[in-house]
Design a protein around this motif. Sequence first.
Motif, mmCIF file in Angstrom:
data_model
loop_
_atom_site.group_PDB
_atom_site.id
_atom_site.type_symbol
_atom_site.label_atom_id
_atom_site.label_comp_id
_atom_site.label_asym_id
_atom_site.label_seq_id
_atom_site.Cartn_x
_atom_site.Cartn_y
_atom_site.Cartn_z
ATOM 1 N N PHE A 116 46.053 23.878 47.664
ATOM 2 C CA PHE A 116 45.458 25.093 48.214
ATOM 3 C C PHE A 116 45.824 26.345 47.411
ATOM 4 O O PHE A 116 45.564 27.454 47.862
ATOM 5 C CB PHE A 116 45.900 25.291 49.671
ATOM 6 N N THR A 117 46.431 26.175 46.233
ATOM 7 C CA THR A 117 46.934 27.319 45.478
ATOM 8 C C THR A 117 46.278 27.418 44.113
ATOM 9 O O THR A 117 46.089 26.411 43.419
ATOM 10 C CB THR A 117 48.470 27.209 45.303
ATOM 11 N N ASP A 118 45.932 28.635 43.722
ATOM 12 C CA ASP A 118 45.430 28.916 42.374
ATOM 13 C C ASP A 118 46.628 28.954 41.431
ATOM 14 O O ASP A 118 47.556 29.758 41.616
ATOM 15 C CB ASP A 118 44.687 30.257 42.353
ATOM 16 N N THR A 119 46.634 28.087 40.453
ATOM 17 C CA THR A 119 47.827 27.933 39.615
ATOM 18 C C THR A 119 48.138 29.168 38.771
ATOM 19 O O THR A 119 49.301 29.442 38.476
ATOM 20 C CB THR A 119 47.668 26.720 38.684
ATOM 21 N N LEU A 120 47.127 29.931 38.358
ATOM 22 C CA LEU A 120 47.379 31.093 37.504
ATOM 23 C C LEU A 120 47.985 32.249 38.285
ATOM 24 O O LEU A 120 48.962 32.871 37.849
ATOM 25 C CB LEU A 120 46.072 31.548 36.835
ATOM 26 N N THR A 121 47.427 32.549 39.443
ATOM 27 C CA THR A 121 47.827 33.755 40.170
ATOM 28 C C THR A 121 48.781 33.493 41.334
ATOM 29 O O THR A 121 49.431 34.418 41.822
ATOM 30 C CB THR A 121 46.583 34.458 40.726
ATOM 31 N N GLY A 180 41.263 38.966 24.336
ATOM 32 C CA GLY A 180 41.500 37.532 24.456
ATOM 33 C C GLY A 180 41.869 37.104 25.868
ATOM 34 O O GLY A 180 42.164 37.919 26.742
ATOM 35 N N HIS A 181 41.850 35.786 26.074
ATOM 36 C CA HIS A 181 42.081 35.245 27.418
ATOM 37 C C HIS A 181 43.531 35.407 27.885
ATOM 38 O O HIS A 181 43.783 35.459 29.089
ATOM 39 C CB HIS A 181 41.675 33.769 27.470
ATOM 40 N N ALA A 182 44.470 35.482 26.954
ATOM 41 C CA ALA A 182 45.864 35.708 27.347
ATOM 42 C C ALA A 182 46.006 37.054 28.044
ATOM 43 O O ALA A 182 46.698 37.192 29.063
ATOM 44 C CB ALA A 182 46.782 35.633 26.131
ATOM 45 N N ALA A 183 45.303 38.059 27.511
ATOM 46 C CA ALA A 183 45.311 39.377 28.142
ATOM 47 C C ALA A 183 44.609 39.307 29.489
ATOM 48 O O ALA A 183 45.061 39.911 30.475
ATOM 49 C CB ALA A 183 44.626 40.394 27.236
ATOM 50 N N GLY A 184 43.498 38.564 29.530
ATOM 51 C CA GLY A 184 42.786 38.407 30.793
ATOM 52 C C GLY A 184 43.654 37.756 31.856
ATOM 53 O O GLY A 184 43.659 38.180 33.023
ATOM 54 N N ASP A 185 44.429 36.740 31.457
ATOM 55 C CA ASP A 185 45.327 36.072 32.417
ATOM 56 C C ASP A 185 46.396 37.037 32.917
ATOM 57 O O ASP A 185 46.737 37.056 34.106
ATOM 58 C CB ASP A 185 46.003 34.866 31.756
ATOM 59 N N ALA A 224 49.085 40.561 42.164
ATOM 60 C CA ALA A 224 50.271 41.170 42.774
ATOM 61 C C ALA A 224 49.896 42.429 43.546
ATOM 62 O O ALA A 224 50.415 42.682 44.647
ATOM 63 C CB ALA A 224 51.307 41.479 41.698
ATOM 64 N N VAL A 225 48.999 43.234 42.991
ATOM 65 C CA VAL A 225 48.525 44.439 43.674
ATOM 66 C C VAL A 225 47.843 44.061 44.985
ATOM 67 O O VAL A 225 48.052 44.692 46.025
ATOM 68 C CB VAL A 225 47.568 45.230 42.765
ATOM 69 N N VAL A 285 38.517 32.938 44.087
ATOM 70 C CA VAL A 285 37.443 31.958 44.245
ATOM 71 C C VAL A 285 36.594 31.816 42.989
ATOM 72 O O VAL A 285 35.650 31.028 42.959
ATOM 73 C CB VAL A 285 36.544 32.336 45.448
ATOM 74 N N GLY A 286 36.905 32.569 41.954
ATOM 75 C CA GLY A 286 36.190 32.493 40.683
ATOM 76 C C GLY A 286 37.038 33.134 39.609
ATOM 77 O O GLY A 286 38.195 33.503 39.849
ATOM 78 N N GLY A 287 36.481 33.266 38.404
ATOM 79 C CA GLY A 287 37.263 33.834 37.311
ATOM 80 C C GLY A 287 37.870 35.169 37.658
ATOM 81 O O GLY A 287 39.079 35.383 37.505
ATOM 82 N N ASP A 288 37.031 36.129 38.122
ATOM 83 C CA ASP A 288 37.552 37.445 38.510
ATOM 84 C C ASP A 288 37.033 37.830 39.895
ATOM 85 O O ASP A 288 36.847 39.008 40.196
ATOM 86 C CB ASP A 288 37.162 38.499 37.468
#
Length: 350
Positions: A165-170, A210-215, A223-224, A238-241
């Motif tokens: 149930f967790t988004d691994t990136l955020t 680049g995607h590193a900056a996007g991540d 966090a905000v 629920v999606g990229g952004d």
Amino acid sequence: MISLDDFWVMNDQLVPMHVAIDGEGQIINVGPTMQKVLGDSLKAGISFLDLFDVQRPRWVETAEDLMKTAGSKLHLQLRQEPHTRMKAVLAPLPVGKGAVINLSFGISVVEAVRDFALTAADFSHTDQTIEMLYLVEAKSAAMQASRQLNLRLQGAKIAAEEQAFTDTLTGLKNRRAMDHVLDRLIATGKEFALMHVDLDLFKQVNDTLGHAAGDAVLQRVSAVMVDCVRKDDTVARVGGDEFVFIFEGLMDCERIEGLANRLIEGIEEPIRFGKDICRISASAGTTLSTAMVQPDAAVLLNQADAALYAAKRAGKAQHVFYREGLEAELVQNDSAQPPADVVLGQTGHG
């Protein structure tokens, strides 16, 4: 003919938990195990009934009563701490010589072994107590191992469910978690607000830095978002952004508007990535579960999406509440080309 002293020695070996009494009920001999149990309470001339409370038969009050119980089961309890419960049978000695009382711990044996530091040597060789203790210890060890295994399995299950149930990136909830929360709230009839948030200018960050900056931007934005909501609110990526907020029990439009504004302001704060500064904003659209007589998750998500689209069309970095007929208004007013990053019903990376 065997002497009385030899008899007691033999009795100590065969019946280590015996107590011998004379005709007056005074203790004249005690087996080695009972010596451990009675300890300092054993004194010259002390009566059996001074050390043991006969709980059954209830009519036993005197030494004479005690002698009348020959062959019957006695239920006893030590008068001193730890008040161990015991069972016994009295066997008379020759006339005028008293009796031998053979005792056992019964179901209190585990506690007795612990309380009096007893070992296998304290029981008769033919006594099944030791075998029973081994079984009790084996059962206890097996149950402890089972409990530990269950705890590990439960922990693994919780971890697996949390990961699912967790988004691994955020670290936010994911779409599956959002669906689960929506289904639960609708099934239980709870009121809630549903907010759809999409980042503005995020595509430019990915394209230029680049995607590193996007991540890194997504992690900071997440966090905000968490800081802006209540502890029990749901924030899902629920999606990229794209993000969905579920506010259980929050139906005050003024409070929701204030929360959305704080969220947008927080996201607009510049985000540093190495030597570069990332600048993005966010648009948001909200609908209330009370907008429908019978809430439907898919319909509510489409309503929040339409409100988000309206916020994008109004110039981005804004928040719009869904209102009835908003979809028709958007279609009617959409004779001009819509923003490149937005298609009604399908927000993309801003």
